[in-house]
Design a protein around this motif. Structure first.
Motif, PDB file in Angstrom:
ATOM      1  N   SER A 148       0.981  -1.100  -0.054  1.00  0.00           N
ATOM      2  CA  SER A 148      -0.061  -0.039  -0.011  1.00  0.00           C
ATOM      3  C   SER A 148       1.029   1.168  -0.107  1.00  0.00           C
ATOM      4  CB  SER A 148      -1.049   0.003   1.069  1.00  0.00           C
ATOM      5  OG  SER A 148      -0.226  -0.134   2.533  1.00  0.00           O
ATOM      6  N   MET A 149       2.079   1.165   0.616  1.00  0.00           N
ATOM      7  CA  MET A 149       2.960   2.348   0.664  1.00  0.00           C
ATOM      8  C   MET A 149       3.314   2.569  -0.689  1.00  0.00           C
ATOM      9  SD  MET A 149       3.374   3.745   3.629  1.00  0.00           S
ATOM     10  CE  MET A 149       5.277   4.197   4.068  1.00  0.00           C
ATOM     11  N   TRP A 150       3.814   1.490  -1.442  1.00  0.00           N
ATOM     12  CA  TRP A 150       4.362   1.595  -2.729  1.00  0.00           C
ATOM     13  C   TRP A 150       3.321   2.193  -3.713  1.00  0.00           C
ATOM     14  CZ3 TRP A 150       9.117   0.032  -5.000  1.00  0.00           C
ATOM     15  CH2 TRP A 150      10.040  -0.150  -4.123  1.00  0.00           C
ATOM     16  N   HIS A 151       2.013   1.686  -3.714  1.00  0.00           N
ATOM     17  CA  HIS A 151       1.028   2.181  -4.601  1.00  0.00           C
ATOM     18  C   HIS A 151       0.871   3.591  -4.148  1.00  0.00           C
ATOM     19  CE1 HIS A 151      -0.841  -1.947  -5.095  1.00  0.00           C
ATOM     20  NE2 HIS A 151       0.447  -1.794  -5.848  1.00  0.00           N
ATOM     21  N   ALA A 152       1.001   4.222  -2.774  1.00  0.00           N
ATOM     22  CA  ALA A 152       0.836   5.412  -2.446  1.00  0.00           C
ATOM     23  C   ALA A 152       1.679   6.371  -3.015  1.00  0.00           C
ATOM     24  CB  ALA A 152       0.756   5.649  -0.898  1.00  0.00           C
ATOM     25  N   LEU A 153       2.848   5.977  -3.069  1.00  0.00           N
ATOM     26  CA  LEU A 153       4.069   6.634  -3.821  1.00  0.00           C
ATOM     27  C   LEU A 153       3.984   6.796  -5.124  1.00  0.00           C
ATOM     28  CD1 LEU A 153       7.588   5.789  -2.330  1.00  0.00           C
ATOM     29  CD2 LEU A 153       6.246   7.952  -1.821  1.00  0.00           C
ATOM     30  N   GLU A 154       3.654   5.649  -5.732  1.00  0.00           N
ATOM     31  CA  GLU A 154       3.377   5.614  -7.169  1.00  0.00           C
ATOM     32  C   GLU A 154       2.365   6.434  -7.597  1.00  0.00           C
ATOM     33  OE1 GLU A 154       5.291   1.174  -7.463  1.00  0.00           O
ATOM     34  OE2 GLU A 154       3.221   1.382  -8.146  1.00  0.00           O
ATOM     35  N   PRO A 182      -0.256   9.293   2.784  1.00  0.00           N
ATOM     36  CA  PRO A 182      -1.672   9.045   2.820  1.00  0.00           C
ATOM     37  C   PRO A 182      -2.054   7.724   2.004  1.00  0.00           C
ATOM     38  CG  PRO A 182      -1.433  11.080   1.825  1.00  0.00           C
ATOM     39  CD  PRO A 182      -0.146  10.689   1.947  1.00  0.00           C
ATOM     40  N   VAL A 183      -2.308   6.873   2.601  1.00  0.00           N
ATOM     41  CA  VAL A 183      -2.525   5.473   1.857  1.00  0.00           C
ATOM     42  C   VAL A 183      -4.048   5.236   1.396  1.00  0.00           C
ATOM     43  CG1 VAL A 183      -2.607   2.744   2.099  1.00  0.00           C
ATOM     44  CG2 VAL A 183      -0.587   4.222   2.918  1.00  0.00           C
ATOM     45  N   VAL A 184      -4.232   5.014   0.384  1.00  0.00           N
ATOM     46  CA  VAL A 184      -5.429   4.909  -0.443  1.00  0.00           C
ATOM     47  C   VAL A 184      -6.272   3.471   0.158  1.00  0.00           C
ATOM     48  CG1 VAL A 184      -7.122   4.932  -2.304  1.00  0.00           C
ATOM     49  CG2 VAL A 184      -4.709   6.268  -2.268  1.00  0.00           C
ATOM     50  N   ALA A 185      -7.308   3.746   0.796  1.00  0.00           N
ATOM     51  CA  ALA A 185      -7.677   2.510   1.574  1.00  0.00           C
ATOM     52  C   ALA A 185      -8.377   1.649   0.227  1.00  0.00           C
ATOM     53  CB  ALA A 185      -8.999   2.772   2.557  1.00  0.00           C
ATOM     54  N   PRO A 186      -8.360   0.206   0.545  1.00  0.00           N
ATOM     55  CA  PRO A 186      -9.024  -0.517  -0.504  1.00  0.00           C
ATOM     56  C   PRO A 186     -10.259  -0.692  -0.465  1.00  0.00           C
ATOM     57  CG  PRO A 186      -7.949  -1.946   0.781  1.00  0.00           C
ATOM     58  CD  PRO A 186      -7.754  -0.610   1.105  1.00  0.00           C
ATOM     59  N   GLU A 187     -11.265  -1.250  -1.461  1.00  0.00           N
ATOM     60  CA  GLU A 187     -12.540  -1.252  -1.372  1.00  0.00           C
ATOM     61  C   GLU A 187     -12.938  -2.091   0.030  1.00  0.00           C
ATOM     62  OE1 GLU A 187     -15.208  -0.366  -3.246  1.00  0.00           O
ATOM     63  OE2 GLU A 187     -13.752   0.943  -4.476  1.00  0.00           O
TER      64      GLU A 187
END
Ligand code: HAM
Length: 417
Positions: free
Chosen positions: A17-23, A316-321
């Motif tokens: 989730s951290m990687w996705h947030a950065l990307e 800020p991590v985007v919460a999954p569904e």
């Protein structure tokens, strides 16, 4: 038991989730600055890097993962710029696009001695603006790097700036250093003694204390810069000032890759110790020509993602569904549940289920471990009525819902959370 190669890492699902947030932050900012994504291959002809980075560059001399295949020698890319310039020339993008702004994300490989913040496989998030020598582009690229860090909620970094000048200026700087360092050559570290003839600029950013002292004693200033390069550098600084981008100028910043000319910059984070650069970049006005294209001025940068993650505390991590977990009692109910899960996923819900016929207690525990917000329980009773027991896990309440109304009921349940 097989083990990872030293200096490589498994990026595990819980870190993702951290990687996705950065990307995601990077993609958003690149899009605001009108950079489009490019994905060149990870493997290239080794010669591409010899030519681009310089045959005496440390990366080329000591750190390339080289693969020999018959007559050919390939390399796992140690950086992205050379590949992108190759792609620019090979795909005739100079003709198609003129000025070309791209960004990239992906793994890079350097055979280094692993330590904190220094890996053999690491990741870059970077960009290249190919086709303009205007100082406004240098300003854009540095401001973009700054904006990216802000979007990632990273603070405590310093932007260090310098100009190496054009090729002639770099030669002039080399001569100045040869003259000023000649008397102390024997006092330099072993590495710098061998750099003296081949790569003297690198002595300026050697980390060895003795070398640092010696270098401090020479007054470099900007006396090696020609009039045009001085004007360019002044415009870059004025542009950054106008945008409120904070930087310091250091004549000791030289960078390890041969292709740089004029503006170079590094973004440092003091919390990282020896490997303190979280990102770096600069101009490379001769590289396109060097690799066989027309002379095309260019500038870019790359961040090291692993180092960004070391200094990023509150992305800020985007919460999954929200997750729905289906628990079924008996074979018929399980068959029904597989179809139910399929239909719910098709309707856009995030769904998982127990396939193994666990006990109700075991399946509920799994739902809890997965942080499911809703559990749907299906038994023979429900099956007969074409309904499910909908359990709202946050309030521990359950109610029977006909399958026909399930979509609406789920939406209602999630809306109240
Ligand atoms: P670089 O300074 O070699 O520049 O790499 C950029 C960033 O990658 C470094 O600042 C650092 O954060 C990260 N990095 C480098 N080596 C490692 C490693 N072994 N382990 C972890 N992180 C590392 C370039 O590669 C240029 N291509 C940048 C550029 C783009 N210049 C113009 N356009």
């Amino acid at each position: 038991m097989f083990k990872r190669i030293p200096g490589t890492r498994d990026i595990l699902p819980q870190e993702m989730s951290m990687w996705h947030a950065l990307e995601q932050a990077a993609r958003r900012i690149f899009s605001l600055y009108n950079y489009a994504e490019i994905r060149p291959p990870i493997i290239e002809e080794a010669k591409l890097f010899d030519r681009s980075l310089g045959e005496f560059a440390e990366i080329v001399q000591k750190q390339m993962f080289v693969i020999k295949h018959g007559e050919d020698t390939y390399a796992l890319r140690p950086e992205g710029t050379a590949s992108i310039v190759r792609a620019y020339i090979e795909n005739n993008l100079d003709k198609a696009a003129g000025f070309f702004k791209v960004y990239y994300m992906g793994p890079m490989f350097r055979l280094e001695r692993p330590q904190k913040g220094r890996q053999r496989q690491f990741h870059h998030i970077g960009c290249e603006a190919i086709g303009s020598s205007a100082p406004g582009i240098d300003v854009e690229v540095i401001a973009l790097a700054d904006a990216l860090l802000k979007e990632m909620h990273i603070s405590g970094y310093r932007i260090v700036l310098n100009s190496l000048g054009c090729l002639e200026d770099k030669l002039a700087l080399t001569e100045i250093l040869k003259k000023d360092l000649a008397a102390q050559r024997g006092d330099l570290c072993q590495e710098c003694q061998s750099r003296f003839d081949k790569n003297i600029l690198r002595i300026l950013d050697c980390k060895n204390d003795a070398c640092k002292e010696i270098v401090k004693g020479i007054n470099i200033g900007d006396r090696y810069l020609c009039a045009d390069c001085k004007v360019h550098f002044t415009s870059v600084k004025e542009g950054l000032d106008a945008l409120g981008v904070v930087y310091t100028v250091s004549p000791h910043l030289v960078r390890g890759l041969d292709y740089y000319t004029r503006t170079v910059f590094e973004i440092k984070h003091d919390s990282l110790g020896a490997q303190d650069a979280i990102g770096a970049g600069g101009r490379y006005d001769n590289l396109v020509e060097e690799l066989g294209g027309e002379k095309t001025a260019s500038v870019g940068f790359a961040f090291g993602v692993e180092r960004l993650l070391l200094v990023a505390s509150e992305i800020p991590v985007v919460a999954p569904e929200k997750l729905i977990y289906i628990v079924s009692m008996g074979d018929a109910a399980r068959y029904f549940s597989i179809i139910l899960a399929h239909n719910l996923r098709r309707d856009g819900f995030r769904v998982d289920m127990d396939y193994e016929g666990k006990s109700l207690k075991g399946a509920m525990r799994k739902a809890n471990d997965e942080s499911a917000e809703v559990v749907l329980i299906v038994g023979d009773n429900e099956l007969a009525k074409q309904s499910v027991m909908l359990k709202d896990m946050r309030v521990s309440q359950q109610r029977e819902v006909p399958v026909a109304n399930l979509g609406d009921e789920l939406k209602k349940t999630f809306a109240t959370s």
